[in-house]
Every structure is written in structure tokens, then in C-alpha cells.
Write an enzyme that holds these catalytic residues in place. Structure first.
Site, PDB file in Angstrom:
ATOM      1  N   GLY A  13       0.913  -1.474  -0.308  1.00  0.00           N
ATOM      2  CA  GLY A  13      -0.148  -0.226   0.170  1.00  0.00           C
ATOM      3  C   GLY A  13       0.908   1.195   0.033  1.00  0.00           C
ATOM      4  O   GLY A  13       0.068   2.417   0.185  1.00  0.00           O
ATOM      5  N   HIS A 104       0.443  -0.217 -13.286  1.00  0.00           N
ATOM      6  CA  HIS A 104       1.505  -1.992 -13.577  1.00  0.00           C
ATOM      7  C   HIS A 104       2.921  -1.945 -13.501  1.00  0.00           C
ATOM      8  O   HIS A 104       3.199  -0.479 -14.672  1.00  0.00           O
ATOM      9  CB  HIS A 104       0.633  -2.586 -15.118  1.00  0.00           C
ATOM     10  CG  HIS A 104       1.520  -3.948 -15.285  1.00  0.00           C
ATOM     11  ND1 HIS A 104       1.588  -4.983 -14.472  1.00  0.00           N
ATOM     12  CD2 HIS A 104       2.628  -4.307 -16.381  1.00  0.00           C
ATOM     13  CE1 HIS A 104       2.101  -6.240 -14.661  1.00  0.00           C
ATOM     14  NE2 HIS A 104       2.694  -5.653 -16.096  1.00  0.00           N
TER      15      HIS A 104
HETATM   16  C1  GAR Z   1       3.315  -1.873  -7.571  1.00  0.00           C
HETATM   17  O1  GAR Z   1       4.652  -1.495  -7.714  1.00  0.00           O
HETATM   18  C2  GAR Z   1       2.230  -1.221  -8.207  1.00  0.00           C
HETATM   19  O2  GAR Z   1       2.890  -0.698 -10.102  1.00  0.00           O
HETATM   20  C3  GAR Z   1       2.258  -3.382  -8.230  1.00  0.00           C
HETATM   21  O3  GAR Z   1       2.561  -3.878  -7.145  1.00  0.00           O
HETATM   22  C4  GAR Z   1       3.084  -2.930  -6.740  1.00  0.00           C
HETATM   23  C5  GAR Z   1       1.929  -2.344  -5.359  1.00  0.00           C
HETATM   24  O4  GAR Z   1       3.034  -1.053  -4.619  1.00  0.00           O
HETATM   25  N1  GAR Z   1       0.645  -3.468  -9.297  1.00  0.00           N
HETATM   26  C6  GAR Z   1       0.978  -4.553  -9.789  1.00  0.00           C
HETATM   27  O5  GAR Z   1       1.818  -5.959 -10.338  1.00  0.00           O
HETATM   28  C7  GAR Z   1      -0.288  -5.247 -10.379  1.00  0.00           C
HETATM   29  N2  GAR Z   1      -0.183  -6.233 -11.829  1.00  0.00           N
HETATM   30  P1  GAR Z   1       2.753  -0.768  -3.289  1.00  0.00           P
HETATM   31  O6  GAR Z   1       1.412  -2.105  -2.486  1.00  0.00           O
HETATM   32  O7  GAR Z   1       3.327  -0.696  -2.293  1.00  0.00           O
HETATM   33  O8  GAR Z   1       1.840   0.361  -3.377  1.00  0.00           O
END
Ligand code: GAR
Length: 191
Positions: A13, A104
Site C-alpha cells: 500500500g 502496472h
Molecule cells: C506496485 O509496484 C504496482 O505497480 C504493482 O504492485 C506494486 C504495489 O506496491 N502492481 C502490480 O504488479 C499489478 N499487476 P505498493 O503496494 O507498495 O503500492
């Protein structure tokens, strides 16, 4: 007119926190709800300081229309998936057309699709010796990571970069750009 954002995340998050922080003082754009499918997600602690309570949902509520009707009542202008890993069904797309966006951590159409999330993406990029990676913000459609692209930004990868280094370069791009893109999308609707 005030604009209303719903955020949905599965884990850490940090993007949710960054978006909450970006809009904290905005008088016209509000984060009206944060939702997670993971009761242990760090996102729950991260948004606490903004006075926003995270609501946890399960697969049943996600697929049987219950969560859709809860979110519908909040009248969202934009539903933002920020590290959310479940596939969005056609019921969601019919209810919120062109109102659901996803981030993404790669330059789509490369490294998209089922199973391609977080470190899995960065590992694949590293294994292919790519010279650059980046982020893609896109509308969600019925296929994983295939909806219309709204925004992309890229960053160079150095030979010595580890998967973790690549991940943090990508996160930096996300923090710098995701809230601004959301802001732009919501303002465009005003015109
Ligand atoms: C982010 O880097 C986002 O781009 C990725 O998950 C991470 C979440 O980080 N999303 C995906 O891979 C979706 N396919 P966070 O929870 O620290 O924001």
C-alpha cells in the site's frame, strides 16, 4: 463539483499512502474509501493516519455484487487499483465503465498478464537483460493488463541493478506520477 476516489490494494500500500497524502489537502478531490482483500495488509496501517478506515472484503463479496453495491453508494468518480491482484469481472466494468484504472510496474504490453505482478515482473525484466523498464497506468478491461493505456513513464536499468533496485526505481516513478495522472483524469471530466 467535488470528485471522489476509491482505492483498492492487496498488500503493502505504499502507492495508496502516497495518493492519500497527495490529495490530503485538496478541497475538490477526496479519497472516500480504501478497500483491501487482505486483512493483514500493511495498507491498513498506512492509511490510518489520514483518518481513513480500510474496509476488508472477501472473494464472495467481490464476486457476488455486494462490494459493487457498497462502492456504488459512495458514488466514485474513479476506482484506482494500486497493487490489487484479483481480476476485475465484467459486472464491475458494466457498473463503472471507464472509471476503473490500474497501475502496472512495467511497460505494457511487455510483462503483463496473470501472475505478472510486483517482483515477478522485475525478475522477468532483469532476466531478459532489458535496458529499461517503467510504469503503465491503464483503464481496466476484461483482460489482465490489456486495457487502454493512459500514461507510461520509463527508467533506465543498469547492469548492476538487482531486482530490488529495479523495484525501487519503478516505485519512484509510481510515486511521482500516479497521483498526478489521477488528478489530471478527474479534472478532465470537469471540462
Ligand atoms: C506496485 O509496484 C504496482 O505497480 C504493482 O504492485 C506494486 C504495489 O506496491 N502492481 C502490480 O504488479 C499489478 N499487476 P505498493 O503496494 O507498495 O503500492
Amino acid at each position: 463539483m467535488a470528485k471522489r476516489i476509491i482505492l483498492i490494494a492487496s498488500g503493502n500500500g505504499s502507492n495508496v499512502e502516497n495518493i492519500c497524502s497527495f490529495f490530503e489537502k485538496d478541497q475538490k478531490i477526496f479519497v472516500v474509501g480504501v478497500y483491501t482483500n487482505n486483512p493483514k495488509a500493511k495498507v491498513i496501517d498506512r492509511v490510518f493516519r489520514f483518518g481513513i478506515k480500510t474496509k476488508v472484503f472477501d472473494k464472495e463479496a467481490f464476486t457476488n455484487g455486494e462490494l459493487i453495491s457498497i462502492i456504488k453508494k459512495q458514488k466514485p468518480d474513479l476506482i484506482v487499483l494500486a497493487g490489487f491482484l484479483w481480476k476485475i469481472g465484467s459486472d464491475w466494468l458494466n457498473e463503472f465503465p471507464y472509471k476503473i484504472i490500474n497501475i502496472h510496474p512495467a511497460l505494457l504490453p511487455k510483462y503483463g498478464g496473470k501472475g505478472m505482478y510486483g517482483k515477478h515482473v522485475h525478475r522477468a525484466v532483469k532476466n531478459n537483460n532489458d535496458e529499461e523498464t517503467g510504469i503503465t497506468i491503464h483503464y481496466v478491461n476484461e483482460s489482465y493488463d490489456e486495457g487502454a493505456i493512459i500514461f507510461q513513464s520509463r527508467v533506465k536499468i543498469d547492469n548492476e541493478d538487482s531486482i530490488d533496485t529495479i523495484a525501487s526505481k519503478v516505485h519512484e516513478l509510481e510515486y511521482a506520477n500516479f497521483p498526478k495522472v489521477i488528478h489530471r483524469l478527474l479534472n478532465k471530466e470537469n471540462k
